[in-house]
Design an enzyme around this catalytic site. Structure first.
Site, PDB file in Angstrom:
ATOM      1  N   ASP A 120      -4.205  -6.727   5.232  1.00  0.00           N
ATOM      2  CA  ASP A 120      -5.189  -7.600   5.877  1.00  0.00           C
ATOM      3  C   ASP A 120      -5.086  -9.026   5.331  1.00  0.00           C
ATOM      4  OD1 ASP A 120      -6.212  -5.510   7.341  1.00  0.00           O
ATOM      5  OD2 ASP A 120      -7.604  -4.902   5.754  1.00  0.00           O
TER       6      ASP A 120
ATOM      7  N   ASN B 291       0.851  -1.199   0.000  1.00  0.00           N
ATOM      8  CA  ASN B 291       0.000   0.000   0.000  1.00  0.00           C
ATOM      9  C   ASN B 291       0.882   1.242   0.000  1.00  0.00           C
ATOM     10  OD1 ASN B 291       0.420   0.962   2.879  1.00  0.00           O
ATOM     11  ND2 ASN B 291      -0.144  -1.180   3.172  1.00  0.00           N
TER      12      ASN B 291
ATOM     13  N   LYS C 263     -13.349   0.641  15.922  1.00  0.00           N
ATOM     14  CA  LYS C 263     -12.058  -0.073  15.915  1.00  0.00           C
ATOM     15  C   LYS C 263     -11.409   0.002  17.303  1.00  0.00           C
ATOM     16  CE  LYS C 263      -7.704  -0.086  13.278  1.00  0.00           C
ATOM     17  NZ  LYS C 263      -7.002   0.410  12.106  1.00  0.00           N
TER      18      LYS C 263
ATOM     19  N   LYS D 224       9.107 -16.894 -10.867  1.00  0.00           N
ATOM     20  CA  LYS D 224       8.398 -15.703 -11.324  1.00  0.00           C
ATOM     21  C   LYS D 224       7.217 -16.152 -12.200  1.00  0.00           C
ATOM     22  CE  LYS D 224       9.196 -11.371 -13.726  1.00  0.00           C
ATOM     23  NZ  LYS D 224       9.141 -11.398 -15.169  1.00  0.00           N
TER      24      LYS D 224
END
Ligand SMILES: Cc1cc2nc3c(=O)[nH]c(=O)nc-3n(C[C@H](O)[C@H](O)[C@H](O)COP(=O)(O)O)c2cc1C
Length: 392
Positions: A277, A207, A336, A287
């Site tokens: 996650d 990310n 949360k 590969k």
């Protein structure tokens, strides 16, 4: 900026690294500090005093008799919020240890009643000589703060320890010399970075987190006097903050294992890492080939590090999480905080990713909400520590 308006006295002694003091002066000025420079007579052999006079708009005193009244070594010492000697030669370090006052720098150092910041730079053998080692030990025992030199190729063409520390590390120790120490007696563990979940030897899911906030928090924990700071970091492009212990990990699973190994030793745990996650269910050893028009990647869940830490949290531990949300920021973050048994959560939208300006809300488990809006992640880190420390 934390150095804004602070008076910093920069003492330059005679080293091949003396020229780096020019960069240090500019850097500290950009951080808003007021700078005066003093030089040993031999430092002038390495870099001209005119450079420092031009940079600071101030006289550059050097001989012990310099100055209009002759008492400037006293007034300079009083003026300084922090006195940094960079580079500090072996000779100047030895003189300070013995309280010699044969030039303006050493006289001012003796008249200075706070802890000096000393950044040595010299050949490895000079640095590791018993005489220098002993001088440094004695000065540290007196409370003076050293910025350990770096390793690398030295001007004498030898490899080893002795290079002047990076400017940012010198700034960290200057801040340490100025700031209060509310974290004294506390050990702080911080996670940072964006985990990578590989599905073949070179490709991964990750990310956009730069890790900057976590690294700023770790640096700030050191500056605010934590007894130990451990940063468990997924990959970033950032340098290890000075004074912080670093464990590098790559995947969420590795981060989970390292956090579990260490949590019992820490009083304050701040989970800032952007942890994936899910991870690919299968990691190919080869590969993957582009032999199909489309493909599907099966994912399996990673352990929830924050939730597991929340379950194991002891009475005297403080657990702080971060929530980056794209919608219903406040409600999702409060959920949360409760679900994961946190003491505080810092809620923000996704706009903080990879920029320096920081905007968020600190929410405590008793429902108190405080807005954080700072020009830099350094200032945001300072504010976050101050805010939650006031509430525990
Ligand atoms: C080319 C050259 C480079 C030097 N570099 C260093 C150095 O990096 N560190 C150091 O401690 N001394 C170094 N020295 C020795 C110091 O300049 C010398 O000990 C001097 O007396 C230091 O004076 P000061 O501590 O009053 O500035 C160097 C000397 C020369 C000639």
């Amino acid at each position: 900026m934390l150095l804004n308006g602070k008076n910093i006295l920069v003492g330059v002694s005679g080293s091949i690294a003396s020229y780096k003091a020019c960069e240090l002066v500019r850097y500290l000025q950009k951080k808003g500090a007021n700078i005066k420079v003093i030089m040993t007579p031999s430092a002038k052999e390495f870099v001209g005093e005119l450079t420092f006079r031009a940079l600071t708009g101030e006289e550059v005193l050097s001989d012990w008799k310099d100055g209009k009244t002759g008492l400037e070594h006293i007034s300079y010492a009083k003026w300084a919020d922090s006195f940094v000697i960079a580079p500090a030669s072996a000779n100047t370090i030895a003189k300070i240890r013995y309280g010699l006052t044969d030039n303006f720098l050493t006289s001012t150092a003796l008249a200075y009643d706070k802890n000096l910041v000393i950044a040595p730079a010299m050949n490895t053998k000079m640095y590791q000589n018993k005489a220098t080692e002993e001088n440094i030990i004695v000065l540290k025992e007196r409370g003076h703060l050293f910025v350990e030199p770096a390793e690398g190729l030295l001007a004498c063409k030898e490899e080893g320890i002795g290079k002047l520390a990076d400017i940012e590390d010198i700034e960290t120790v200057i801040l340490y010399s100025i700031m209060p120490k509310p974290l004294k007696g506390k050990k702080v563990l911080i996670t940072a970075g964006a985990t990578r979940e590989f599905f073949d030897p070179i490709r991964y899911i990750s990310n956009a987190s730069s890790g900057q906030m976590g690294y700023s928090l770790a640096r700030m924990a050191y500056i605010l006097g934590a007894d130990e700071v451990l940063l468990i970091s997924a990959p970033t492009n950032l340098k290890k903050p000075y004074g912080v212990n670093l464990i590098n990990v790559i995947s969420a699973l590795e981060m989970y294992n390292k956090v579990m190994e260490n949590i019992n030793n820490f009083d304050i745990i701040i989970m800032n890492a952007a942890v994936a996650d899910f991870r690919p269910a299968i990691k190919s050893n080869q590969k993957l080939k582009k032999d199909k028009e489309s493909t599907t990647l099966n994912l399996e869940p990673n352990p929830d590090i924050l939730k597991e830490t929340g379950k194991l949290k002891k009475e005297n531990q403080i657990l702080i999480g971060f929530a980056a949300e794209s919608e219903n920021i406040l409600q999702n973050s409060i959920d949360k905080l409760k679900r994961k048994n946190l003491d505080f959560i810092v809620a923000n939208d996704l706009s903080n990713f990879s920029r320096d300006f920081y905007e968020g809300i600190l929410i405590s488990k008793d429902g108190k909400k405080i807005e954080i809006k700072e020009n830099s992640k350094e200032e945001a880190a300072y504010r976050i520590f101050n805010l939650f420390l006031q509430q525990i």
